[in-house]
Scaffold this active site. Structure first.
Site, PDB file in Angstrom:
ATOM      1  N   SER A 144      19.035  30.155  -7.930  1.00 44.16           N
ATOM      2  CA  SER A 144      18.933  31.118  -8.688  1.00 44.16           C
ATOM      3  C   SER A 144      19.991  32.408  -8.359  1.00 44.16           C
ATOM      4  CB  SER A 144      17.540  31.886  -8.395  1.00 44.16           C
ATOM      5  OG  SER A 144      16.514  31.134  -8.800  1.00 44.16           O
ATOM      6  N   CYS A 201      -4.431  35.766   2.966  1.00 42.96           N
ATOM      7  CA  CYS A 201      -5.190  36.510   1.923  1.00 42.96           C
ATOM      8  C   CYS A 201      -6.791  36.315   1.993  1.00 42.96           C
ATOM      9  CB  CYS A 201      -4.696  35.895   0.607  1.00 42.96           C
ATOM     10  SG  CYS A 201      -4.786  34.357   0.222  1.00 42.96           S
ATOM     11  N   GLN A 209     -11.905  30.412  -3.025  1.00 41.14           N
ATOM     12  CA  GLN A 209     -10.562  31.007  -3.374  1.00 41.14           C
ATOM     13  C   GLN A 209     -10.127  30.491  -4.503  1.00 41.14           C
ATOM     14  OE1 GLN A 209      -9.851  30.279   1.551  1.00 41.14           O
ATOM     15  NE2 GLN A 209      -7.813  30.353  -0.029  1.00 41.14           N
ATOM     16  N   SER A 225      -4.788  31.156  -7.799  1.00 36.73           N
ATOM     17  CA  SER A 225      -3.457  31.798  -7.654  1.00 36.73           C
ATOM     18  C   SER A 225      -3.162  31.843  -6.225  1.00 36.73           C
ATOM     19  CB  SER A 225      -3.467  33.280  -8.150  1.00 36.73           C
ATOM     20  OG  SER A 225      -4.717  33.947  -7.656  1.00 36.73           O
ATOM     21  N   HIS A 256     -10.655  36.309  -4.411  1.00 37.43           N
ATOM     22  CA  HIS A 256     -11.111  35.532  -3.215  1.00 37.43           C
ATOM     23  C   HIS A 256     -12.540  36.008  -2.984  1.00 37.43           C
ATOM     24  CE1 HIS A 256      -7.753  33.051  -2.888  1.00 37.43           C
ATOM     25  NE2 HIS A 256      -7.270  33.618  -1.763  1.00 37.43           N
ATOM     26  N   ASN A 287      -6.720  38.615  -4.159  1.00 41.02           N
ATOM     27  CA  ASN A 287      -5.950  38.082  -3.300  1.00 41.02           C
ATOM     28  C   ASN A 287      -4.526  38.203  -3.561  1.00 41.02           C
ATOM     29  OD1 ASN A 287      -6.962  36.277  -5.819  1.00 41.02           O
ATOM     30  ND2 ASN A 287      -5.085  34.981  -4.851  1.00 41.02           N
TER      31      ASN A 287
END
Length: 367
Positions: free
Chosen positions: A41, A158, A186, A189, A253, A342
């Site tokens: 990138s 998280c 969970q 994502s 979550h 999360n």
């Protein structure tokens, strides 16, 4: 403040990096002036680097869209372009650990979302409401490495955000916890992008997430530990047994928690006393009125079918722990269901709150 602090984002093209970019748009204290990612990138404008994989659901912030992406592997490129960096790097743990240390060695503090340095003894793993005093270890960390301005601070996994503040609130109120059983549900994502294939998630629950159960059981002990000399000594309690599952939810979550107090029967709190402790809970981020801090870190709901991710994850702008179904437990003492966002409290916005705490405590004053 009259002038915003210039910040960078490492791993800026990834899912968590994108979340940092969006959440920092119009932040009252910080502005993104530097973005870095993988060599593939590097050299592209940010808007071009993420054009086919912008995941946040809103426009790319205009102030960042035309920044040129730099190679995150070269810490020297950030010198003079930002005062500190948020790390959302996605690579091997050893590589991340070495790279975060390289930025710190160049005098650029690292506020990390990655797990690589969570178990480094002199690196604070922060939940600002709980272990703000762990910031004291940073001076020892700098002495250990010979760093003047640079340092590393990280946030925990998280899934811990679903139960750590309720747990701390009870311990702080004089109700120590001996044992806990935690089952997490969970969101997808949490696996990043592209994450778990949709064919595996639709009409399904995956009863295993690599490494999550170890993190859930052990990281809480470092967060509840104490600074001792040149390291953070882990707490010995509570003992935690966890089962971590992936469910077909996008964000949020959930944890089902049963806990046993380390108290004689006549000293254990009632359900009413527990709720009173939770609803009154506030800490340093609230006292300092940090921009990303929730006014109410813990929110208790009384509906029998709450919390629910789709209905409750945005409570307090995604920064609260939402609790429901508090009741007696037939095996331990009490049980409840808790929810946290999360990708906000558990990821980028939690990292931003860490940076706000560091700034308010003077850790960026020398930059």
């Amino acid at each position: 403040m009259s002038e915003k602090i210039k910040v960078g984002v490492l791993g800026a093209t990834g899912m968590v990096g994108q979340r940092y970019i969006k959440l920092l748009e119009n932040h009252p204290w910080f502005e993104v002036t530097y973005v870095a990612a993988s060599p593939r990138s590097a050299g592209k404008l940010y808007k071009d680097a993420v054009s086919s994989r912008w995941l946040i659901g809103a426009d790319i912030p205009s102030a960042v869209a035309n920044l040129t992406v730099q190679d995150a592997n070269d810490a020297k490129l950030a010198i003079g372009k930002c005062k500190f960096v948020f790390s959302a790097l996605e690579m091997g743990k050893d590589e991340i650990k070495a790279l975060e240390e390289a930025y710190a060695a160049e005098g650029i503090p690292v506020v990390s979302n990655a797990s690589a340095n969570r178990w480094t003894e002199d690196v604070p793993m922060l939940v600002p409401e709980i272990n703000y005093e762990h910031l004291d270890i940073i001076k020892k960390q700098q002495e250990h490495h010979g760093w003047d301005k640079g340092f590393i601070a990280v946030k925990p996994n998280c899934s811990l955000q679903t139960y750590m503040m309720p747990l701390h609130a009870l311990i702080q109120a004089g109700y120590p916890v001996k044992r806990m059983i935690v089952t997490t549900l969970q969101a997808t994502s949490g696996a990043g992008y592209p994450g778990v294939p949709s064919y595996d998630m639709i009409d399904n629950i995956v009863p295993y997430i690599g490494g999550e159960e170890e993190k859930t059981e052990k990281e809480c002990l470092k967060i509840l530990g104490k600074v001792s000399g040149d390291k953070i000594e882990n707490a010995s309690l509570p003992l935690v047994s966890s089962t971590c599952t992936r469910v077909p939810v996008i964000d949020g979550h959930t944890a089902c928690v049963s806990l046993e107090f380390d108290l004689p029967e006549d000293k254990k709190p009632s359900l009413e006393e527990i709720e009173k402790v939770w609803t009154a809970y506030k800490s340093v981020p609230q006292e300092l009125n940090l921009p990303s801090a929730p006014e109410h870190p813990i929110v208790v709901r009384h509906e029998e079918n709450r919390p629910q991710p789709r209905r409750d994850r945005e409570t307090e702008k995604g920064m609260a722990c939402v609790i429901g179904r508090l009741r007696k437990c037939n095996v331990f003492d009490v049980k409840f269901v808790a929810l946290s966002h999360n990708t906000k409290r558990g990821a980028a916005l939690g990292g931003i709150l860490n940076a706000e705490l560091l700034k308010s405590k003077g850790f960026f004053d020398k930059l």
